[in-house]
Enzyme design. Structure first.
Site, PDB file in Angstrom:
ATOM      1  N   CYS A 233       0.826  -1.222   0.000  1.00 13.14           N
ATOM      2  CA  CYS A 233       0.000   0.000   0.000  1.00 13.14           C
ATOM      3  C   CYS A 233       0.854   1.263   0.000  1.00 13.14           C
ATOM      4  O   CYS A 233       0.330   2.371  -0.094  1.00 13.14           O
ATOM      5  CB  CYS A 233      -0.964  -0.007   1.175  1.00 13.14           C
TER       6      CYS A 233
ATOM      7  N   CYS B 213     -12.708   0.616   8.752  1.00  9.39           N
ATOM      8  CA  CYS B 213     -11.838   0.173   7.652  1.00  9.39           C
ATOM      9  C   CYS B 213     -11.969   1.073   6.439  1.00  9.39           C
ATOM     10  O   CYS B 213     -13.082   1.471   6.068  1.00  9.39           O
ATOM     11  CB  CYS B 213     -12.210  -1.247   7.223  1.00  9.39           C
ATOM     12  N   SER B 214     -10.820   1.347   5.787  1.00  5.12           N
ATOM     13  CA  SER B 214     -10.879   2.045   4.503  1.00  5.12           C
ATOM     14  C   SER B 214     -11.509   1.099   3.487  1.00  5.12           C
ATOM     15  O   SER B 214     -11.458  -0.119   3.651  1.00  5.12           O
ATOM     16  CB  SER B 214      -9.477   2.469   4.062  1.00  5.12           C
TER      17      SER B 214
ATOM     18  N   ILE C 173     -12.503  -0.667  -0.378  1.00  8.62           N
ATOM     19  CA  ILE C 173     -11.845  -1.167  -1.590  1.00  8.62           C
ATOM     20  C   ILE C 173     -12.217  -0.184  -2.692  1.00  8.62           C
ATOM     21  O   ILE C 173     -13.405   0.138  -2.864  1.00  8.62           O
ATOM     22  CB  ILE C 173     -12.313  -2.600  -1.884  1.00  8.62           C
TER      23      ILE C 173
ATOM     24  N   LYS D 155      -9.849   6.432   4.650  1.00 10.12           N
ATOM     25  CA  LYS D 155     -11.187   6.036   5.078  1.00 10.12           C
ATOM     26  C   LYS D 155     -12.273   6.750   4.273  1.00 10.12           C
ATOM     27  O   LYS D 155     -13.228   6.117   3.830  1.00 10.12           O
ATOM     28  CB  LYS D 155     -11.364   6.340   6.582  1.00 10.12           C
TER      29      LYS D 155
ATOM     30  N   HIS E 135      -9.227   4.166  -0.906  1.00 13.37           N
ATOM     31  CA  HIS E 135      -7.862   3.639  -0.822  1.00 13.37           C
ATOM     32  C   HIS E 135      -7.558   2.692  -1.977  1.00 13.37           C
ATOM     33  O   HIS E 135      -7.440   1.480  -1.780  1.00 13.37           O
ATOM     34  CB  HIS E 135      -7.683   2.951   0.542  1.00 13.37           C
TER      35      HIS E 135
END
Lengths: 379, 100
Positions: free
Chosen positions: A83, A205-206, A208, A324, A328
């Site tokens: 990442c 969670c960020s 997809i 977030k 991402h």
């Protein structure tokens, strides 16, 4: 020699099912070149930050792939660091300019993730972890959950304080037209969202995401340029189990210390930061590892609004919405962070403008902290 | 899916980690698993510190919720990790179970 960002642009971030990687690359690079007022014939090299094109898309050889698509028949490289691929591509591009090899280069960060089902994306992302972690059936939310539980145990950090990170970043994203999410969140909504890897929930969670970001870097200080005052990379062990510390990301701390030294600055002088909040706890760790707050104090400060637009008296963190809220697309993130800082330092960030922004810091992490990249930008 | 050659090569590493006791440093419960683990979820993944000082990340099995606490004593065991590959080679690896 000084290095400057001459032009910067991102595409929309989100679930872009109708948009191909080729089109994302064209959109971001042509906008960045236009922003820099540079013709493509002046570009001497292309650095592509990307993680998953091989595992998800079956396409490697991305340097030549995008050089062809962009009509840039120049030396071209894919740079991969999970990442942190975008930040690593930037670092390599900066080094190529410092070496005197090139005078003007383009960095493209890009990822196409939503074409694939979540289990496949989770498996592909675990390519960034250790084999031991893969055999344990661990996931990235799971690894950060293990870190979160240790931070909560040592410093009394609460799940509500973690939720406050997502609430802040969605507020910032609501002011960013290119962000994936424009909806506001409450702490209660985050707390009630489905559990992904306890104690982390879906809204910790960020997402997809698909998206691309591009910058034009050169040794020339043309009008509207922002100086790259430091570009630093540090690494740590791939797996969590082998780390010396488990309530911090040591690679971030080491990269930041060196970056401040090179730039001749202290953490207290940073006006705006884009940090790697892949999970809410990651922003808490980043605040402490980057030296913005003492250990164990960041979560309460975030909860009080001390890093939020409009309520912060000092630094504003993740005005783009962060990972977030803005989304991402993993290879694009490190480049997008720098695009946001360029907007902030130029004073062209619109509704999310941080007042009197003079020094910006970008913090991009690969895996659960095995790679950390820190860039410091100044007006 | 792991290569049978890689599974064979890793056998000795696995053997050296079996039957070791240690304690849980931290844990999570994975509810959204990677593709190869969908039939096992939800499952706990624990970070264990062995008595030798070495740490391992592995699944916890044969457990009750009460075992998911800081400092819970565990012992490492051999268990099947995921499904056999098309050649029929079963991937085994290290998991932990509570020491009672």
């Amino acid at each position: 020699m000084k290095i400057f960002v001459n032009g910067a642009a991102t595409t929309q971030f989100g679930e872009l099912w109708g948009v191909s990687p080729r089109s994302l690359a064209r959109g971001s690079v042509s906008s960045a070149l236009k922003d820099a007022r540079i013709e493509s014939a002046q570009v001497e090299a292309l650095f592509v930050g990307n993680m998953l094109s091989g595992m998800l898309g079956g396409q490697e050889h991305l340097g030549a792939f995008f050089a062809e698509e962009l009509g840039l028949p120049v030396p071209a490289f894919k740079v991969e660091g999970a990442c942190a691929s975008g930040g690593l591509a930037l670092h390599n591009a900066v080094n190529s300019l410092l070496s005197g090899q090139y005078a003007t280069v383009v960095v493209l960060g890009i990822e196409k993730m939503t074409d694939h089902k979540p289990e496949d994306v989770a498996t592909a992302l675990m390519g960034a972890g250790s084999e031991e972690e893969r055999n344990a059936g661990a996931t990235f939310p799971g690894l950060y959950a293990i870190l979160a539980r240790m931070h909560m145990n040592e410093f009394g950090t609460t799940e509500e304080q973690l939720a406050a990170v997502a609430v802040k970043n969605h507020y910032h994203a609501s002011l960013n037209p290119n962000a994936q999410f424009h909806n506001l969140l409450t702490v209660e909504q985050v707390m009630r969202s489905s559990r992904v890897a306890d104690p982390l929930k879906l809204l910790d969670c960020s997402p997809i995401s698909d998206g691309a970001a591009a910058v034009v870097l050169s040794t020339k200080n043309i009008k509207g340029s922002v100086e790259v005052a430091a570009s630093v990379v540090a690494t740590d062990t791939l797996g969590l189990a082998q780390r010396a510390h488990l309530t911090q990301l040591t690679a971030t701390q080491r990269a930041a210390e060196k970056a401040y030294r090179i730039a001749g600055l202290t953490a207290g002088q940073v006006s705006v930061a884009e940090v790697h909040d892949c999970f809410t706890v990651a922003e808490v760790l980043a605040m402490e590892d980057l030296g913005f707050f003492p250990r164990g104090k960041a979560a309460a400060a975030i909860e009080k609004g001390e890093t939020r637009l409009g309520t912060s008296a000092g630094i504003v963190v993740n005005p783009s919405g962060g990972l977030k809220g803005c989304g991402h697309p993993v290879g694009a993130t490190g480049v997008k962070q720098v695009v946001e800082l360029v907007d902030q330092l130029r004073g062209s960030a619109g509704k999310r403008q941080v007042e009197n922004a003079t020094i910006g810091l970008a913090h991009n992490v690969g895996g659960s902290g095995a790679t950390a990249v820190v860039h410091i930008l100044k007006k | 899916m792991q290569s049978p050659v890689k599974i064979w090569r890793n056998q000795k590493n696995i053997a050296s980690l079996v039957g070791k006791t240690g304690k849980i440093l931290s844990w999570t419960i994975v509810r959204v698993p990677p593709g190869d683990f969908t039939d096992q979820a939800p499952y706990p993944v624990v970070l264990v510190e062995l008595e030798s000082g070495k740490r391992v990340t592995c699944q916890l099995v044969d457990y009750d919720d009460a075992h998911l606490t800081f400092g819970q004593r565990v012992v490492t065991i051999i268990r099947r990790v995921t499904h056999p590959d098309p050649d029929g080679v079963i991937p085994y690896g290290i998991k932990a179970k509570p020491l009672v």
